[in-house]
Design an enzyme around this catalytic site. Structure first.
Site, PDB file in Angstrom:
ATOM      1  N   GLN B 126       0.732  -1.113   0.047  1.00 57.27           N
ATOM      2  CA  GLN B 126      -0.048  -0.059  -0.064  1.00 57.27           C
ATOM      3  C   GLN B 126       0.931   1.206  -0.033  1.00 57.27           C
ATOM      4  O   GLN B 126       1.634   1.537   1.045  1.00 57.27           O
ATOM      5  CB  GLN B 126      -0.912  -0.141   1.211  1.00 57.27           C
ATOM      6  CG  GLN B 126      -1.823   1.067   1.448  1.00 57.27           C
ATOM      7  CD  GLN B 126      -2.350   1.113   2.865  1.00 57.27           C
ATOM      8  OE1 GLN B 126      -2.040   0.511   3.795  1.00 57.27           O
ATOM      9  NE2 GLN B 126      -3.341   2.266   2.935  1.00 57.27           N
ATOM     10  N   SER B 129       0.971   6.449   2.496  1.00 56.49           N
ATOM     11  CA  SER B 129       1.553   7.608   3.308  1.00 56.49           C
ATOM     12  C   SER B 129       2.842   8.156   2.748  1.00 56.49           C
ATOM     13  O   SER B 129       3.671   7.278   1.782  1.00 56.49           O
ATOM     14  CB  SER B 129       1.833   6.930   4.573  1.00 56.49           C
ATOM     15  OG  SER B 129       0.682   6.355   5.363  1.00 56.49           O
ATOM     16  N   GLU B 245     -10.626  -1.310   5.483  1.00 55.10           N
ATOM     17  CA  GLU B 245      -9.655  -1.433   6.477  1.00 55.10           C
ATOM     18  C   GLU B 245     -10.250  -1.555   7.654  1.00 55.10           C
ATOM     19  O   GLU B 245      -9.794  -2.492   8.604  1.00 55.10           O
ATOM     20  CB  GLU B 245      -8.534  -0.432   5.974  1.00 55.10           C
ATOM     21  CG  GLU B 245      -7.178  -1.057   6.812  1.00 55.10           C
ATOM     22  CD  GLU B 245      -5.893   0.135   6.880  1.00 55.10           C
ATOM     23  OE1 GLU B 245      -6.418   1.414   6.245  1.00 55.10           O
ATOM     24  OE2 GLU B 245      -5.189  -0.107   7.316  1.00 55.10           O
TER      25      GLU B 245
HETATM   26  C1  LIG Z   1       4.091  -0.068  11.511  1.00 53.44           C
HETATM   27  C2  LIG Z   1       3.085   0.651  10.618  1.00 53.44           C
HETATM   28  C3  LIG Z   1       2.902   0.487   9.096  1.00 53.44           C
HETATM   29  C4  LIG Z   1       2.114   1.131   8.430  1.00 53.44           C
HETATM   30  N1  LIG Z   1       2.141   0.518   7.076  1.00 53.44           N
HETATM   31  C5  LIG Z   1       1.466   1.512   6.168  1.00 53.44           C
HETATM   32  C6  LIG Z   1       1.226   1.092   4.758  1.00 53.44           C
HETATM   33  O1  LIG Z   1       1.522  -0.074   4.639  1.00 53.44           O
HETATM   34  N2  LIG Z   1       1.068   1.856   3.870  1.00 53.44           N
HETATM   35  C7  LIG Z   1       0.670   3.094   4.017  1.00 53.44           C
HETATM   36  O2  LIG Z   1       0.466   3.866   3.226  1.00 53.44           O
HETATM   37  N3  LIG Z   1       0.779   3.682   5.423  1.00 53.44           N
HETATM   38  C8  LIG Z   1       1.441   2.935   6.347  1.00 53.44           C
HETATM   39  N4  LIG Z   1       1.579   3.405   7.413  1.00 53.44           N
HETATM   40  C9  LIG Z   1       1.315   4.504   8.003  1.00 53.44           C
HETATM   41  C10 LIG Z   1       0.404   5.287   8.825  1.00 53.44           C
HETATM   42  O3  LIG Z   1      -0.776   5.074   8.223  1.00 53.44           O
HETATM   43  C11 LIG Z   1       0.781   6.672   9.324  1.00 53.44           C
HETATM   44  O4  LIG Z   1       1.591   6.321  10.271  1.00 53.44           O
HETATM   45  C12 LIG Z   1      -0.383   7.182  10.118  1.00 53.44           C
HETATM   46  O5  LIG Z   1      -1.541   7.703   9.122  1.00 53.44           O
HETATM   47  C13 LIG Z   1      -0.028   8.459  10.879  1.00 53.44           C
HETATM   48  O6  LIG Z   1       0.876   9.316   9.945  1.00 53.44           O
HETATM   49  P1  LIG Z   1       2.294   9.951  10.509  1.00 53.44           P
HETATM   50  O7  LIG Z   1       3.014   8.564  11.175  1.00 53.44           O
HETATM   51  O8  LIG Z   1       2.821  10.731   9.692  1.00 53.44           O
HETATM   52  O9  LIG Z   1       1.837  10.682  12.086  1.00 53.44           O
HETATM   53  P2  LIG Z   1       1.507  12.123  11.964  1.00 53.44           P
HETATM   54  O10 LIG Z   1       0.240  12.148  11.221  1.00 53.44           O
HETATM   55  O11 LIG Z   1       2.368  13.272  11.741  1.00 53.44           O
HETATM   56  O12 LIG Z   1       0.756  12.232  13.545  1.00 53.44           O
HETATM   57  C14 LIG Z   1       1.453  12.411  14.697  1.00 53.44           C
HETATM   58  C15 LIG Z   1       0.590  12.500  15.774  1.00 53.44           C
HETATM   59  O13 LIG Z   1      -0.143  13.600  15.586  1.00 53.44           O
HETATM   60  C16 LIG Z   1      -1.765  13.118  15.876  1.00 53.44           C
HETATM   61  N5  LIG Z   1      -2.374  13.966  14.794  1.00 53.44           N
HETATM   62  C17 LIG Z   1      -2.099  14.296  13.826  1.00 53.44           C
HETATM   63  N6  LIG Z   1      -3.089  15.171  13.064  1.00 53.44           N
HETATM   64  C18 LIG Z   1      -4.151  15.147  14.143  1.00 53.44           C
HETATM   65  C19 LIG Z   1      -5.265  16.252  14.351  1.00 53.44           C
HETATM   66  N7  LIG Z   1      -5.697  16.798  13.250  1.00 53.44           N
HETATM   67  N8  LIG Z   1      -5.839  16.177  15.434  1.00 53.44           N
HETATM   68  C20 LIG Z   1      -5.233  15.408  16.602  1.00 53.44           C
HETATM   69  N9  LIG Z   1      -4.108  14.814  16.497  1.00 53.44           N
HETATM   70  C21 LIG Z   1      -3.429  14.602  15.187  1.00 53.44           C
HETATM   71  C22 LIG Z   1      -1.603  11.738  15.189  1.00 53.44           C
HETATM   72  O14 LIG Z   1      -2.789  10.960  15.592  1.00 53.44           O
HETATM   73  C23 LIG Z   1      -0.200  11.389  16.118  1.00 53.44           C
HETATM   74  O15 LIG Z   1      -0.416  11.025  17.212  1.00 53.44           O
HETATM   75  C24 LIG Z   1       2.111   2.429   8.580  1.00 53.44           C
HETATM   76  C25 LIG Z   1       2.472   3.206   9.782  1.00 53.44           C
HETATM   77  C26 LIG Z   1       3.118   2.226  10.753  1.00 53.44           C
HETATM   78  C27 LIG Z   1       3.515   2.719  12.051  1.00 53.44           C
END
Ligand SMILES: Cc1cc2nc3c(=O)[nH]c(=O)nc-3n(C[C@H](O)[C@H](O)[C@H](O)COP(=O)(O)OP(=O)(O)OC[C@H]3O[C@@H](n4cnc5c(N)ncnc54)[C@H](O)[C@@H]3O)c2cc1C
Lengths: 381, 391
Positions: B126, B129, B245
């Site tokens: 996928q 991100s 999902e």
């Molecule tokens: C082990 C793992 C596997 C994954 N696998 C995939 C994959 O296969 N394909 C893929 O595309 N993605 C994948 N992801 C990505 C995942 O979907 C993202 O990590 C997730 O969307 C969060 O984005 P970020 O890590 O950039 O955190 P950020 O978006 O930067 O968030 C940081 C913190 O801020 C909070 N936050 C952000 N915006 C707000 C808001 N508006 N209000 C309140 N709180 C907020 C978040 O909840 C979090 O606590 C994976 C992630 C992990 C950790």
């Protein structure tokens, strides 16, 4: 009643901070150090010795600096702040503390002197696969053999157990728990070391008729062990405070720089309030840890004070460790970024010598025996 | 209201249980039970066993291997699979891209991809991100520019789970940078991971494992035929996909299985002369977790029994939130039962610490992820507050 460091203590803190910054100014340096055995930097260990920190709590007679628990706390907190993997608490506070408390003058001179000079790594081999945070031994037994003793049984996990030059070992003797010294090159000693999740090392230590000598006069040493464990719990508490402090600062800094939805994350109050709650946990734990060190210095009930600190630090460590990762998002669970390692180390500290529930149970057993708790009165001061 | 399952559903449950516990190799189910990493071969083997019996993609259209089951049957299928420690069919294939192609793809794409996707002949990953597009997925910057009959893709994805095993990637790309709303200019492209210009860098996680990756695209040429659905409608497909999902994300069966294991381990540990399982604090903690799980399971059942018209029940939003919290609580319980033994995390041969205690902390640390991915728990709360409570 005064929680401030004096000027010498402030100088000590700055000096330790400066020393550790040479080795661990960024998390990549720590990552490469813990990747290779023995899991810490021997050069940093020597520098700690040169600064006198490895003999900090020992008397001058034994080659130490004669400093008190507050100084030990300062060093432990700085170690936690950068997750320095050197076995300071294991060697100086715990194993060294036991030798200082029960060793003969000769043993003290030799072992504490060696620790202070940085030439001897000593660790306390105490945990057994079948026991859980007890001051007693069950699975390792001591048998008299001629003038000396032999040990049989298994200790695991023993922090830095494979690297140690000398092991202080608890063993069943005459129905009690005695303390023995085993040299790293003793016959019948089998050690299998491994990496632990927090980057440090532990070992399975197998005694098969291993020659040993009693530490001090021999006999049951349960009370001395209980006390040494309490002092180590307090020191680990300070290490945890340092780790929590960095975890919180790192998280706050990240919230101010990470952008999503066109703004930095600190624009979301849902997140900043959670950082504020982390601060609340940290400061309550810090107060309790500092208090426990003062109780130790004042000669109060260090075992009970250590339990109180352990409970507070355990709860705070879990709270802050989990939230630090969560507020970072995905980057928080990677090994390439620092913050998750703090959670890992906090989890390790929590399970080394008793977790929060364990401490709460010990305190609970006692609540009926007093009316109120006065942290500035008996049995603490 | 009625409590019992009908006799037909009881029989169905029995049939699922028997299949999962007798047809999926024990060695694979042991790997899952022990929280060891499931290998590519083990995933593939399992999904093929399931697919041969029509149990890999029951929620797909019948024409493409689906079963026309009721939501309750699907729930039972998933729960029994989790209880039996069967690695679930690869979500990227069966819950994500498969249903999208089945719903929005053209006939040629369906024929080309769906059978192989169901059978895990193609392993999908996928590509949503990006470093600067996490919770704010719509701000993604990977671009696809039309050049003759191809799209030319440039940019970077990250967190790509098991990208190292993947044959193909489904990827959200910006095809119209001038669109007024950033959600509008996004399309869904699919292409092989060995296309020229695709490179992958593994990311090490806290447990020392490698399950996510960064994926870089440099002038990757993708035939125009490999755009799924309509150009610039990618965001709609992504929302459809992420909705799927969330189904089954409560993972009630998995957590139930973990709590059962935890009780077993607590019996093996002695504290103060009695088994840890009899320690009042430990017993109360397990009881609380089990009760939370009962509440979650019942909510999941209420949701599935109620979503026949195709629209998700509003309470479905609690499933991801609480489901992830309970999975995490279960992993933490393992660490606490292991106690001092949890320090022996990477011990190998020659250790007297049982394997479950060794893997407890790495597993706990790794599972911090479940409240982050698939829409973080903060995002889930935003949905509850906004869409349900109107706040
Ligand atoms: C082990 C793992 C596997 C994954 N696998 C995939 C994959 O296969 N394909 C893929 O595309 N993605 C994948 N992801 C990505 C995942 O979907 C993202 O990590 C997730 O969307 C969060 O984005 P970020 O890590 O950039 O955190 P950020 O978006 O930067 O968030 C940081 C913190 O801020 C909070 N936050 C952000 N915006 C707000 C808001 N508006 N209000 C309140 N709180 C907020 C978040 O909840 C979090 O606590 C994976 C992630 C992990 C950790």
């Amino acid at each position: 009643m005064n929680f401030d460091y004096d000027s010498e203590q402030n100088d000590l803190r700055e000096a330790v901070r400066g020393l550790l910054a040479r080795s661990y100014s960024d998390s990549e340096q720590r990552r490469s150090v813990v990747a290779a055995d023995p899991g810490f930097d021997e050069k940093t260990w020597s520098r700690l010795a040169e600064m006198g920190l490895l003999g900090l709590p020992f008397t001058e007679e034994d080659g130490g600096m004669g400093a008190g628990p507050v100084e030990v706390a300062i060093v432990a907190e700085e170690i936690g702040r950068v997750l320095a993997p050197e076995p300071f608490i294991e060697t100086v506070v715990l194993a060294g503390g036991l030798v200082a408390a029960v060793g003969t003058a000769e043993q003290k001179g030799e072992i504490l002197g060696g620790i202070a000079e940085g030439t001897t790594i000593a660790v306390f081999a105490h945990a057994e696969p079948g026991t859980r945070w007890t001051p007693t031994a069950e699975g390792v037994t001591a048998t008299r053999s001629g003038d000396g003793w032999t040990l049989t049984g298994v200790k695991e996990p023993v922090p830095s157990g494979a690297r140690a030059d000398v092991l202080v070992v608890s063993a069943v003797v005459d129905g009690g728990t005695g303390l023995f010294l085993v040299q790293g090159d003793a016959s019948g000693l089998n050690r299998t070391g491994y990496r632990t999740h927090d980057g440090t090392r532990a070992a399975n230590v197998r005694f098969e008729g291993t020659p040993a000598v009693t530490l001090g006069a021999g006999g049951d040493q349960t009370a001395a062990i209980e006390r040494a464990l309490a002092e180590a719990r307090i020191a680990y508490g300070h290490e945890a405070i340092g780790a929590m402090d960095t975890a919180l600062r790192t998280t706050a800094a990240y919230l101010k720089t990470r952008k999503q939805f066109g703004v930095t994350l600190n624009k979301f109050q849902a997140l900043t309030f959670r950082a504020a709650d982390m601060y609340v946990s940290l400061e309550l734990a810090r107060s309790t840890a500092l208090w426990a060190s003062m109780v130790q210095e004042a000669g109060g009930d260090v075992v009970q004070a250590a339990d109180r600190a352990r409970l507070q630090v355990s709860r705070a460590g879990r709270h802050i460790g989990k939230e630090a990762i969560q507020l970072h998002g995905g980057i928080g669970v990677t090994a390439e970024y620092s913050v998750g390692h703090y959670t890992s180390r906090l989890t390790a500290i929590d399970h080394l010598l008793g977790d929060g529930d364990w401490a709460a149970d010990r305190l609970a057993a006692n609540v009926a025996s007093y009316e109120t708790v006065d942290p500035l009165g008996a049995p603490y001061a | 209201m009625r409590l019992q399952l009908s006799p037909e559903l009881e029989a169905f449950r029995e049939e699922m249980r028997t299949f999962f516990t007798t047809q999926v190799p024990q060695e694979i189910r042991d790997t899952v039970a022990a929280h060891r990493h499931v290998s590519k071969e083990q995933y593939v083997k399992t999904q093929r066993v399931l697919n041969a019996a029509g149990l890999a993609v029951p929620h797909w259209p019948v024409e493409w291997g689906g079963k026309d089951w009721t939501p309750l049957q699907r729930h039972i299928w998933r729960e029994e699979m989790q209880l039996a420690n069967v690695p679930e069919p690869l979500a990227f294939n069966t819950s994500m891209i498969g249903p999208v192609i089945a719903t929005f793809g053209n006939q040629e794409q369906k024929e080309r991809f769906l059978p192989k996707t169901a059978n895990l002949d193609i392993w999908w990953c996928q590509g949503f991100s990006e470093p600067d597009a996490g919770s704010d997925l719509a701000s993604l910057r990977t671009t696809a520019v039309r050049d003759g009959n191809d799209w030319v893709v440039n940019g970077q994805k990250t967190w790509t789970t098991l990208g190292q095993h993947a044959d193909w990637i489904f990827c959200l790309v910006r095809t119209d940078p001038t669109a007024e709303k950033k959600q509008r200019g996004i399309s869904l492209l699919v292409f092989p991971m060995d296309s020229p210009g695709v490179t992958l860098r593994p990311i090490e996680l806290l447990d020392g494992g490698f399950e996510v990756n960064e994926v870089f695209f440099e002038d990757v040429r993708v035939p125009a035929d490999d755009l799924i659905g309509e150009e610039n409608r990618g965001w709609d497909y992504a929302k459809f996909l992420l909705g799927n999902e969330r189904v089954g994300i409560a993972r009630v069966g998995t957590t139930k299985r973990m709590l059962a294991q935890a009780k077993e381990h607590a019996r093996e540990i002695t504290v103060g002369g009695r088994p840890l399982s009899e320690d009042p604090r430990m017993a109360a903690r397990i009881a609380e977790l089990e009760n939370e799980l009962v509440a979650l399971e019942l909510t999941a059942l209420r949701v599935v029994a109620n979503s026949a018209d195709g629209k998700p029940h509003p309470a479905s939003s609690v499933l991801k939130l609480r489901g992830s919290e309970l999975q995490q609580a279960a992993t933490e319980l393992f660490v606490d039962i292991a106690g001092p033994l949890s320090l022996a995390s990477f011990a190998g041969e020659g250790s007297d610490v049982p394997e479950w205690a060794r893997v407890a902390t790495p597993h706990f640390l790794n599972y911090r992820k479940v409240s982050i991915y698939g829409g973080s728990n903060e995002v889930q709360r935003t949905i509850i507050a906004g869409s349900i409570l109107g706040l």
